[in-house]
Enzyme design. Structure first.
Site, short mmCIF file in Angstrom:
data_model
loop_
_atom_site.label_atom_id
_atom_site.label_comp_id
_atom_site.label_asym_id
_atom_site.label_seq_id
_atom_site.Cartn_x
_atom_site.Cartn_y
_atom_site.Cartn_z
N GLU A 124 -19.36 16.99 -15.09
CA GLU A 124 -20.39 18.02 -15.15
C GLU A 124 -21.65 17.35 -15.69
OE1 GLU A 124 -21.95 22.11 -17.17
OE2 GLU A 124 -20.96 20.58 -18.33
N ASP A 132 -16.67 18.17 -19.36
CA ASP A 132 -17.73 19.08 -19.79
C ASP A 132 -18.91 18.29 -20.36
OD1 ASP A 132 -18.43 21.94 -20.38
OD2 ASP A 132 -18.53 21.16 -22.43
C1 GLC Z 1 -20.71 23.35 -20.09
C2 GLC Z 1 -19.86 24.55 -19.76
C3 GLC Z 1 -20.47 25.74 -20.40
C4 GLC Z 1 -20.47 25.54 -21.89
C5 GLC Z 1 -21.20 24.25 -22.26
C6 GLC Z 1 -20.95 23.85 -23.67
O1 GLC Z 1 -21.97 23.44 -19.56
O2 GLC Z 1 -19.71 24.67 -18.38
O3 GLC Z 1 -19.79 26.93 -20.08
O4 GLC Z 1 -21.12 26.61 -22.52
O5 GLC Z 1 -20.75 23.18 -21.48
O6 GLC Z 1 -19.64 23.37 -23.81
#
Ligand code: GLC
Length: 519
Positions: free
Chosen positions: A261, A202
């Site tokens: 991500e 994440d």
């Molecule tokens: C990432 C997740 C999202 C979350 C953010 C903070 O972007 O996919 O859903 O709100 O991180 O953890």
């Protein structure tokens, strides 16, 4: 061990399970691990290779579980660690890999470390695990804004400020602190030992902040996809963390993987996360955000492949996830959006590399735009001062059956945490299964056929106009993104996203329609 075991992720189709909204086993209105277990046969029939499961850790759920209070347990809402073990065992028996989310940029404010930091003095080792700073007079330490809106700093009664790039309840960790690094390596091992096949990292472009925390100069702008350099995203230092993580992952057999991500300015920046000694994959958000336009898609496909080639990582492709508007809606909604989404899946599955699907796209679900305001749960809604509806509209619980109070998401009599529109009964898995014209059967057929050609080379067979044409050995895909019906050479069509006609030695391919053929 076979070659396939070693490289399963190179062309895998990985299905995102947003746990709260997938399947509710105990009837409390919230999806859970028991629900996922009960639906594994569906995922096998669909034809995916792996699932990515969003966070299940104990959490106050201020951000749907991306606010983690304990990285080594399961929230009672979702089940227990034994349920996680059972899910991993069932998935393995069904031939499915499982990737879990890891959230290293921030913890929940309910995490024991942050509670200790609150109880400790400014300048203490407990506060040094997070990003605490004195303010500039009465003002915060710098001008950074939260991705969710509002400022990225909160002040404690003792005057110290702490950084949270997301919600106030999600304090950022300080990744220059060795205790933080050691703790996460230990957490990775905990889940690897439990049997997971990998991690979705994440906010993988977060974590390390520019020295001195300089102003960003981006007042009034927030969001994950920023194209200009920011002092808190995509910093060089973050790659050192992944080199260490890779060493941990590489001690397991068969290989365990991690997908980043990372929202970056360009595909070449994304490629830095998947250098041979770092992570294995990164989501291709440049593909997700491309318009439904032949030139735009051709450009992003070309650039993505070119960026990945030198680092030897597979490209990835994705159209939707739990943070963005569902692509049926992004592509125009209604019949147009659905027609384009059907064509888009055939194009995406024809590309070389790995594909991420988001639960419900295989049912053709659209974004729910008219949720009652009082039911919205995404912190974006409050933090944006009710100017941004947030992400609840892509998180409405899935419809599984044509009847029942929860359309099969949970037992009859239960009430899902967000209301499902009545017309979703007709879009349920039950309603679509066996109907050759349905989106679900299109996905099933496409995933089955893809297994027969995904290892083949990729070539453009394309003259640069409104029809994108690609080839994988003896397989080909043509998609018409123009306004008019296009003529393409006739071929043995094995799958089509919509009706087309044959005219002598040509196919008449209507607008927003894709075909797969085989020589
Ligand atoms: C990432 C997740 C999202 C979350 C953010 C903070 O972007 O996919 O859903 O709100 O991180 O953890």
């Amino acid at each position: 061990m076979t070659h396939d075991d070693q490289r399963w992720w190179h062309d895998a189709v990985i299905y995102e399970v947003y746990v709260r909204s997938f399947a509710d086993g105990d009837g409390d209105g919230i999806g859970d691990l028991a629900g996922i277990r009960s639906r594994l046969p569906y995922l096998v029939d669909l034809g995916v290779d792996a699932l990515w499961i969003t966070p299940c850790y104990p959490s106050p759920m201020a951000d749907g579980g991306y606010d983690v209070a304990d990285y080594r347990d399961v929230d009672p809402l979702f089940g227990t660690l034994d349920d996680a073990r059972a899910l991993l065992a069932d998935a393995r028996a069904a031939g499915l890999k499982v990737i879990v989310d890891i959230v290293p940029n921030h913890t929940s404010s309910a995490h024991a470390w942050f509670q200790a930091a609150l109880a400790a003095e400014p300048g203490s080792p407990e506060r040094a695990r997070y990003v605490f700073r004195p303010g500039r007079g009465e003002d915060p330490p710098n001008d950074w804004e939260s991705v969710f809106g509002g400022r990225a700093w909160t002040r404690l009664p003792d005057g110290d400020w702490y950084l949270h790039l997301f919600d106030t309840t999600q304090p950022d960790l300080d990744w220059s602190n060795h205790e933080v690094r050691a703790e996460f390596e230990s957490v990775l091992r905990f889940w690897l030992d439990l049997g997971v096949d990998g991690f979705r990292v994440d906010v993988a472009h977060g974590m390390v902040k520019q020295d001195g925390l300089p102003d960003a100069g981006t007042a009034g702008q927030h969001g994950l996809l920023e194209s200009r350099p920011l002092p808190y995203f995509d910093q060089d230092g973050v790659h050192e963390v992944y080199r260490e993580w890779r060493k941990v992952l590489d001690t397991y057999q068969p290989p365990r993987i991690a997908v980043a991500e990372a929202w970056t300015a360009a595909p070449e920046r994304t490629a830095r996360y998947v250098r041979p000694d770092e992570l294995h994959q990164a989501f291709n958000f440049h593909y997700l955000t491309a318009e439904w336009d032949a030139a735009a898609l051709r450009r992003v496909i070309t650039e993505s492949l070119a960026a990945m080639a030198p680092v030897g990582a597979p490209a990835t492709w994705v159209l939707s996830n739990h943070d963005v508007r569902r692509h049926v809606t992004r592509y125009g909604g209604g019949e147009t959006g659905l027609r384009r989404a059907r064509a888009a899946i055939l194009l995406m599955l024809a590309l070389p590399g790995s594909v991420y699907l988001y639960q419900g796209e295989e049912l053709g679900l659209e974004e729910i735009l008219d949720l009652p305001d009082e039911l919205r749960q995404d912190p974006v809604w409050e933090r944006s001062g009710h100017t941004d509806p947030g992400r609840d509209g892509c998180r409405v619980p899935l419809p599984w059956t044509t009847g029942g109070s929860a359309l099969g998401f949970g037992p009859d009599g239960s009430t899902p945490w967000l209301p499902q529109p009545a017309h979703w009964a007709g879009l349920s898995a039950q309603a679509q299964a066996g109907d050759p014209a349905s989106v679900l059967e299109l996905y099933r057929s496409a995933l089955r056929l893809r297994r027969t050609f995904s290892a083949n080379d990729f070539d453009w067979a394309d003259s640069g106009g409104e029809v994108i044409t690609v080839r994988r050995g003896g397989f080909g895909c043509a998609v018409n993104l123009g306004k008019d019906t296009a003529r393409v050479p006739a071929a043995r069509v094995v799958l089509a996203s919509g009706p087309y006609t044959v005219d002598g030695d040509e196919l008449l391919l209507p607008t927003d329609t894709a075909v797969w053929w085989q020589d």
